[in-house]
Design a protein around this motif. Structure first.
Motif, short mmCIF file in Angstrom:
data_model
loop_
_atom_site.label_atom_id
_atom_site.label_comp_id
_atom_site.label_asym_id
_atom_site.label_seq_id
_atom_site.Cartn_x
_atom_site.Cartn_y
_atom_site.Cartn_z
N ALA A 129 0.83 -1.20 0.00
CA ALA A 129 0.00 0.00 0.00
C ALA A 129 0.87 1.26 0.00
O ALA A 129 0.59 2.21 -0.73
CB ALA A 129 -0.93 0.00 1.21
N LEU A 130 1.93 1.27 0.79
CA LEU A 130 2.83 2.42 0.83
C LEU A 130 3.47 2.68 -0.53
O LEU A 130 3.51 3.81 -1.01
CB LEU A 130 3.92 2.22 1.89
N ASN A 131 3.95 1.62 -1.16
CA ASN A 131 4.57 1.79 -2.48
C ASN A 131 3.57 2.27 -3.52
O ASN A 131 3.90 3.08 -4.39
CB ASN A 131 5.22 0.49 -2.94
N ARG A 132 2.34 1.80 -3.43
CA ARG A 132 1.30 2.28 -4.35
C ARG A 132 1.06 3.77 -4.17
O ARG A 132 0.92 4.51 -5.14
CB ARG A 132 -0.02 1.52 -4.14
N ARG A 133 0.98 4.21 -2.92
CA ARG A 133 0.79 5.63 -2.65
C ARG A 133 1.95 6.46 -3.18
O ARG A 133 1.75 7.52 -3.78
CB ARG A 133 0.64 5.87 -1.14
N MET A 134 3.15 5.98 -2.96
CA MET A 134 4.33 6.72 -3.44
C MET A 134 4.35 6.78 -4.97
O MET A 134 4.69 7.82 -5.55
CB MET A 134 5.60 6.07 -2.89
N GLN A 135 3.98 5.68 -5.63
CA GLN A 135 3.92 5.68 -7.09
C GLN A 135 2.87 6.67 -7.59
O GLN A 135 3.10 7.39 -8.56
CB GLN A 135 3.59 4.28 -7.61
N LEU A 136 1.73 6.70 -6.92
CA LEU A 136 0.67 7.62 -7.30
C LEU A 136 1.12 9.07 -7.13
O LEU A 136 0.93 9.89 -8.01
CB LEU A 136 -0.60 7.35 -6.46
N ARG A 137 1.74 9.39 -6.01
CA ARG A 137 2.25 10.74 -5.78
C ARG A 137 3.30 11.14 -6.81
O ARG A 137 3.33 12.25 -7.30
CB ARG A 137 2.83 10.87 -4.38
#
Length: 157
Positions: A142-150
């Motif tokens: 989930a953290l990596n997904r958020r960082m990719q989105l940002r």
């Protein structure tokens, strides 16, 4: 895969051998045609298995009881440290509520006793799509997904 019993060398086809039978003469077994797998007990070191991983179609890790957790560690080691990318099968005392954890540890095949368990596994795997912990199944956290989105949002500005 069918389980091979006894000392006879089965013919063609996919066969799963016990660790003892496999280690008695791995080269003879690896020369036969057909897919080869090994059932590996949770009280045995993986070091004996590692030299043969590139030629095994399947590794079955054994859960002697549903409380035994060593096979989870073996699964993660096989996936993450040793790069095993073929079938990793959970064998033995497997409970429905462990399916997600087993998959997260790297298992992708399960020996279940009842059709209802197979149906429960399929339903369970559809239920969860995002996880917070990184593990051996290769899913993005989930953290990596958020960082990719940002990152993609800031790159588009």
């Amino acid at each position: 895969m069918r389980v091979a019993d006894g000392a006879e060398l089965p013919g063609d086809g996919a066969v799963l051998f016990t660790a003892e039978r496999f280690l008695a003469d791995p080269e003879a077994l690896l020369r036969r045609s057909g897919k080869l797998g090994v059932m590996w007990p949770n009280n045995r070191s993986l070091e004996d298995l590692v030299p043969h991983l590139d030629r095994l179609a399947s590794v079955g890790l054994v859960f002697r009881t549903f409380r035994a957790g060593r096979a989870y560690s073996q699964a993660r080691l096989l996936r993450e440290r040793h790069g095993y990318d073929r079938e990793l099968r959970a064998i033995g005392q497997i409970l429905r509520d462990q399916f997600v954890f087993m998959t997260r540890a790297g298992f992708d095949a399960f020996e279940v006793k009842k059709d209802a368990d197979a149906d429960a596994f399929a339903a369970t795997m559809k239920r969860y799509s995002v996880f917070y912990q990184p593990t051996g199944d290769g899913r993005v956290t989930a953290l990596n997904r958020r960082m990719q989105l940002r990152h993609s949002e800031s790159a588009s500005q």
